[in-house]
Design a protein around this motif. Sequence first.
Motif, short mmCIF file in Angstrom:
data_model
loop_
_atom_site.label_atom_id
_atom_site.label_comp_id
_atom_site.label_asym_id
_atom_site.label_seq_id
_atom_site.Cartn_x
_atom_site.Cartn_y
_atom_site.Cartn_z
N VAL A 1 -7.17 -7.56 -1.14
CA VAL A 1 -6.99 -6.15 -1.45
C VAL A 1 -7.18 -5.89 -2.94
O VAL A 1 -7.74 -4.87 -3.35
CB VAL A 1 -5.60 -5.66 -0.98
CG1 VAL A 1 -5.30 -4.26 -1.54
CG2 VAL A 1 -5.54 -5.64 0.54
N HIS B 1 2.73 1.74 -3.39
CA HIS B 1 1.82 2.21 -4.43
C HIS B 1 1.60 3.72 -4.36
O HIS B 1 1.27 4.35 -5.37
CB HIS B 1 0.47 1.51 -4.31
CG HIS B 1 0.39 0.24 -5.07
ND1 HIS B 1 0.86 0.09 -6.35
CD2 HIS B 1 -0.12 -0.97 -4.71
CE1 HIS B 1 0.65 -1.15 -6.77
NE2 HIS B 1 0.06 -1.82 -5.79
N HIS B 2 1.76 4.29 -3.20
CA HIS B 2 1.49 5.71 -3.01
C HIS B 2 2.77 6.52 -2.85
O HIS B 2 2.77 7.57 -2.20
CB HIS B 2 0.55 5.92 -1.82
CG HIS B 2 -0.85 5.42 -2.08
ND1 HIS B 2 -1.21 4.10 -1.85
CD2 HIS B 2 -1.95 6.04 -2.57
CE1 HIS B 2 -2.48 3.95 -2.18
NE2 HIS B 2 -2.96 5.10 -2.62
N HIS C 1 0.84 -1.21 0.00
CA HIS C 1 0.00 0.00 0.00
C HIS C 1 0.87 1.26 0.00
O HIS C 1 0.62 2.21 -0.76
CB HIS C 1 -0.90 -0.03 1.25
CG HIS C 1 -1.77 1.16 1.42
ND1 HIS C 1 -2.82 1.46 0.58
CD2 HIS C 1 -1.75 2.16 2.37
CE1 HIS C 1 -3.42 2.57 0.98
NE2 HIS C 1 -2.79 3.01 2.07
N THR D 1 -10.89 -5.82 -3.30
CA THR D 1 -11.59 -4.77 -2.55
C THR D 1 -10.65 -3.57 -2.37
O THR D 1 -10.45 -2.80 -3.29
CB THR D 1 -12.07 -5.31 -1.19
OG1 THR D 1 -10.94 -5.81 -0.45
CG2 THR D 1 -13.08 -6.43 -1.36
N SER D 2 -10.10 -3.41 -1.17
CA SER D 2 -9.17 -2.31 -0.90
C SER D 2 -8.43 -2.58 0.40
O SER D 2 -8.82 -3.45 1.19
CB SER D 2 -9.92 -0.98 -0.78
OG SER D 2 -10.74 -0.98 0.38
N TYR D 3 -7.37 -1.83 0.62
CA TYR D 3 -6.59 -1.93 1.85
C TYR D 3 -7.46 -1.56 3.06
O TYR D 3 -7.38 -2.20 4.11
CB TYR D 3 -5.38 -1.01 1.76
CG TYR D 3 -4.56 -0.90 3.03
CD1 TYR D 3 -3.72 -1.94 3.43
CD2 TYR D 3 -4.62 0.25 3.82
CE1 TYR D 3 -2.97 -1.83 4.59
CE2 TYR D 3 -3.88 0.37 4.97
CZ TYR D 3 -3.05 -0.68 5.36
OH TYR D 3 -2.31 -0.56 6.52
N SER D 4 -8.31 -0.56 2.90
CA SER D 4 -9.18 -0.14 4.00
C SER D 4 -10.16 -1.23 4.38
O SER D 4 -10.40 -1.49 5.57
CB SER D 4 -9.96 1.13 3.60
OG SER D 4 -9.09 2.22 3.41
N THR D 5 -10.71 -1.90 3.38
CA THR D 5 -11.66 -2.99 3.66
C THR D 5 -10.96 -4.14 4.39
O THR D 5 -11.50 -4.71 5.35
CB THR D 5 -12.28 -3.51 2.35
OG1 THR D 5 -12.92 -2.42 1.68
CG2 THR D 5 -13.32 -4.59 2.64
#
Length: 431
Positions: free
Chosen positions: A400, A279-280, A276, A403-407
């Motif tokens: 992930v 990626h940012h 994560h 869905t997403s890292y937050s999920t």
Amino acid sequence: MSPKPDDSGVNNNQSDWIKSYVDSPEKQQQLYRRTLWIVVISQIFGGAGLAAGITVGALLAQDMLGTDSFAGVPVALFTLGSAGAALVVGRLSQRYGRRFGLATGFLAGGIGAIGVVIAALTNNIYLLFASLLIYGFGTATNLQARYAGTDLATSKQRGTAISIAMVSTTLGAVAGPNLVGVMGKFATSLGVPALSGPFILAAATYIVAGLVLLVYLRPDPLVVANAIADAQIKNVSNLVDTTSHTNNNRGIVLGATVMVITQMVMVAIMTMTTVHMRHHGHGLDEVGMVIGLHVAAMYLPSLVTGVLVDKFGRMVMTIAAGATLMAAAIVAAVAPADSMLVLIIALVLLGLGWNFGLICGTALIVDSTHPTARAKTQGKVDVLVALAGATGGGFSGMFVALTSYSTLSLVGGFLSLLLIPVVIWSRNHTK
């Protein structure tokens, strides 16, 4: 030819030096303190080896495979390897003593780390996967070493003994991630991919940890503990008293459940945090800093945690573990991707919750087992813990991707809340 030890790791004809420990509580406490010092030294080196895989394992697979979906595979593999290793190390320790079992595990982990470096150099993904499985021996041994300090500890010393073993891991485990940049440059200077640099460090430190235990863990604490337990059983004439020398299966189930849930949640969120961040736009040094602080939170609070576990009880601290992991998950889920501070807070809370859970679970296992079967039982429980970590790490990347890292973080948080009904169940069945 020396007499062969039985399944408890004690020679059938006990030598005089063992009897001298059985008959002297003072010598037992001296050996207890000496054992802790040896474990501390080995764990400092072992911690550095442990940190390599969790810091750059996912990134190395990402580069070699060219996809994020399987970024969690390295953590799953060395965690899966640690599952089998936990069983092997536990059985070796039960039969031949902690010294032989733990030294074998660390040396095997060092060989696995060397294999990872060769795999990165040759871009051989199959060798990478096989080597990560063997590297898992170091991970399993690093965790099992915490039991060595409890073999001769009293019931009021166990939480503290576990804590001392774990906190000593901090020195190496925190240094490891923060040396990612340095070891990357060192690896590049040797013509090896930068991401394999931490595994060069892991190979050296695991091997040193194994040699420290092999040379200095004498007399073996588990062999002495088994001899003491055998002597106590022989002195018991009442059948009711004799039956007290058996394992408490309910306590074992509770301890295992606490550690399994804690491990799964921690590994899943930690594994994908590195991906994560990358990626940012975060660099390797920033990733190393966050993971380093996370690992510090996993081990550094141990001295305080152990005292709290001994003072306030296993159940209270288990609830604290669930609440802390849930807080970590919420912070990770809402953290802005470009905010180092919030990510650090999330990962520190994640490490702290893991620390609470592991020390509580370990203390419950030690409380519930008899020395003559303790190492084998501990090995079996650590298999479940390792499989939980492998599951969390292996599926985290796929989850992930869908869905997403937050999920992922929120799901992990809700899973950690299961620790509360586990405690309620335990209390209801002990009344």
